[in-house]
Design an enzyme around this catalytic site. Structure first.
Site, PDB file in Angstrom:
ATOM      1  N   LYS A  24       0.830  -1.203   0.000  1.00  0.00           N
ATOM      2  CA  LYS A  24       0.000   0.000   0.000  1.00  0.00           C
ATOM      3  C   LYS A  24       0.867   1.256   0.000  1.00  0.00           C
ATOM      4  CE  LYS A  24      -1.271   1.892   3.728  1.00  0.00           C
ATOM      5  NZ  LYS A  24      -1.588   3.066   4.534  1.00  0.00           N
ATOM      6  N   ASN A  25       1.907   1.261   0.809  1.00  0.00           N
ATOM      7  CA  ASN A  25       2.734   2.465   0.943  1.00  0.00           C
ATOM      8  C   ASN A  25       3.653   2.691  -0.250  1.00  0.00           C
ATOM      9  OD1 ASN A  25       1.607   3.116   3.405  1.00  0.00           O
ATOM     10  ND2 ASN A  25       3.125   1.982   4.579  1.00  0.00           N
ATOM     11  N   CYS A 118      -4.124  13.222  13.094  1.00  0.00           N
ATOM     12  CA  CYS A 118      -3.942  11.812  12.755  1.00  0.00           C
ATOM     13  C   CYS A 118      -4.082  10.984  14.019  1.00  0.00           C
ATOM     14  CB  CYS A 118      -2.567  11.591  12.128  1.00  0.00           C
ATOM     15  SG  CYS A 118      -2.257   9.873  11.688  1.00  0.00           S
ATOM     16  N   ARG A 123       1.898  14.336  12.267  1.00  0.00           N
ATOM     17  CA  ARG A 123       2.732  14.080  11.098  1.00  0.00           C
ATOM     18  C   ARG A 123       2.914  15.413  10.375  1.00  0.00           C
ATOM     19  NH1 ARG A 123       0.384   8.599   8.174  1.00  0.00           N
ATOM     20  NH2 ARG A 123       0.897   7.114   9.801  1.00  0.00           N
ATOM     21  N   ASP A 307       5.080   0.359  11.946  1.00  0.00           N
ATOM     22  CA  ASP A 307       3.809  -0.232  11.529  1.00  0.00           C
ATOM     23  C   ASP A 307       3.624  -1.655  12.037  1.00  0.00           C
ATOM     24  OD1 ASP A 307       2.907   2.018  10.258  1.00  0.00           O
ATOM     25  OD2 ASP A 307       3.436   1.367   8.241  1.00  0.00           O
ATOM     26  N   ARG A 399      -8.043  -0.302   4.849  1.00  0.00           N
ATOM     27  CA  ARG A 399      -7.117   0.691   4.305  1.00  0.00           C
ATOM     28  C   ARG A 399      -5.793   0.056   3.897  1.00  0.00           C
ATOM     29  NH1 ARG A 399      -5.329   4.712   7.918  1.00  0.00           N
ATOM     30  NH2 ARG A 399      -4.360   5.501   6.003  1.00  0.00           N
TER      31      ARG A 399
END
Length: 420
Positions: A24-25, A118, A123, A307, A399
């Site tokens: 995803k990133n 967030c 961030r 993460d 997500r």
């Protein structure tokens, strides 16, 4: 809003094979990069997660057209219809800020909503703004929007005050269409940054130093089309590695990139898991009945990934001693702890540290997912908790994890989705 129901079993042993999806990133900046050219960009190994649909919708609002088939997408932005990224979409996903650099470089103008707060901490986007200003952009913050203009971006030397994946990616894209040479120093080393660099090179960008802390970009007048495969998702792979280790399972992970997880794999091995590399893209993990405690500290790549801090915390609740988890990346990334306490975990948070006392018997309860990785940790805990666990606001999982319930069921988990 959707819920997940898990019928947990302390004796559960996950077994089988699971395919890891695209990162995803890595795909989000790749989609943003499509705005740099009038030509077609085709991306393969695209994960079908909500963040991808969000940024595709954003590029469509800006004027791009896309065609999504299975796990491939073709995007073409022949004409930019609008230079404004609305708050509605930027609020839904902070990575939308990645359109700022491409829009400014191609159109000479960009209006992008400030992302706002967030759930996992602040961030700041200062590094993005300061970098673009050094390239010659005029930037104003008005009414909750970043308004940037530049007749022509000029190459320069930019040293980031601290490592930032998003800022590195935004400046890479902007510099690719600037005049002259740009030198970026103290760049993030994440594989996702290198993935973007390789795409930009295929599009015609001139980049040297890929994978290092100093990257040189010689600007070109225009970029062309390209076909590019997105790297495997190291965070999804890490989550399933923990799931197998946590349940004393025996799981084979295919379509992985083991080298991207070297630090994390060593930590799992230290805790007792047996992890073998079957080939360049396949891992086998066998969990141990004796999970050893250890202290970890999150760092930028190649350090322990933030993460995977929440999933690893769950593993440490079953270790035979006390562990200390130190979070250095985000200032509010222990939101999962309160929900794990509801399941019976013994964890105390002191500022940036979570002290986890192991070998606690977890029992099912109703919980709330506060963010993507917290949601993943609750799923893992629910697998071994005695009785039924309900995870509310489970849409956070969508997500970043494609079909996670289906994949876990294929390994033997009793997990299902409840729609409301």
């Amino acid at each position: 809003m959707r819920k997940i129901k898990i019928q947990g079993d302390p004796k559960l042993q996950l077994r089988g094979k699971v395919k890891i999806g695209g990162a995803k990133n890595a795909v989000l900046p790749a989609i943003a990069a499509s705005l740099l050219t009038k030509e077609k960009i085709k991306l393969r190994n695209v994960p079908l997660v909500t963040d991808v649909f969000t940024i595709l919708t954003l590029t469509q609002e800006l004027g791009a057209e896309y065609n999504l088939k299975k796990n491939s997408v073709t995007i073409q932005a022949k004409n930019i219809r609008s230079e404004e990224a609305s708050y509605k979409l930027v609020r839904a996903m902070r990575a939308s800020i990645l359109v700022l650099g491409p829009l400014l470089a191609r159109q000479g103008k960009a209006v992008v909503a400030l992302p706002g707060g967030c759930a996992i901490g602040s961030r700041p986007i200062d590094l993005h703004i300061h970098g673009l200003e050094k390239l010659g952009a005029s930037i104003n913050l008005e009414h909750g929007y970043i308004k940037a203009e530049a007749k022509c971006l000029q190459g320069t030397e930019i040293e980031f005050e601290k490592k930032s994946v998003g800022a590195t990616e935004n400046l890479l894209m902007a510099a690719s269409l600037s005049q002259g040479e740009t030198v970026l120093k103290n760049c993030s080393l994440e594989p996702e940054v290198s993935c973007l660099c390789k795409l930009l090179v295929k599009m015609g960008a001139k980049i040297e130093g890929i994978g290092g802390e100093t990257i040189h970009i010689k600007g070109v007048k225009e970029l062309g089309g390209a076909t590019h495969a997105i790297i495997p998702d190291r965070i999804e792979a890490g989550t399933f590695l923990v799931a197998a280790a946590l349940t004393q399972g025996d799981v084979i992970l295919t379509h992985t990139q083991p080298d991207h997880l070297s630090n994390f794999i060593e930590r799992l091995r230290f805790s007792g898991a047996k992890i073998d590399k079957l080939n360049n893209y396949t891992l086998r993990v066998i969990g141990s009945y004796d999970i050893r405690p250890q202290d970890i500290t999150t760092f930028s790549y190649p350090g322990f990934p933030t993460d995977l801090q929440a999933p690893f915390t769950v593993l440490m609740t079953q270790a035979n001693g006390t562990s200390i988890i130190t979070e250095t990346i985000f200032d509010r990334r222990f939101s999962h702890v309160n929900e794990l306490l509801r399941l019976g975990a013994n964890i105390e948070v002191i500022v940036d540290k979570a002290i986890v006392k192991g070998q606690t018997h977890l029992s099912g309860a109703e919980t709330i997912a506060t963010d993507l990785r917290a949601a993943a940790s609750l799923v893992l805990a629910g697998l071994i908790a005695k009785g039924e666990t309900i995870i509310n606001e489970a849409e956070h999982l969508d997500r970043g994890y494609e079909r996670i319930e289906e994949k876990l069921r294929s390994l033997g988990a009793n997990i299902q989705t409840l729609e409301e």
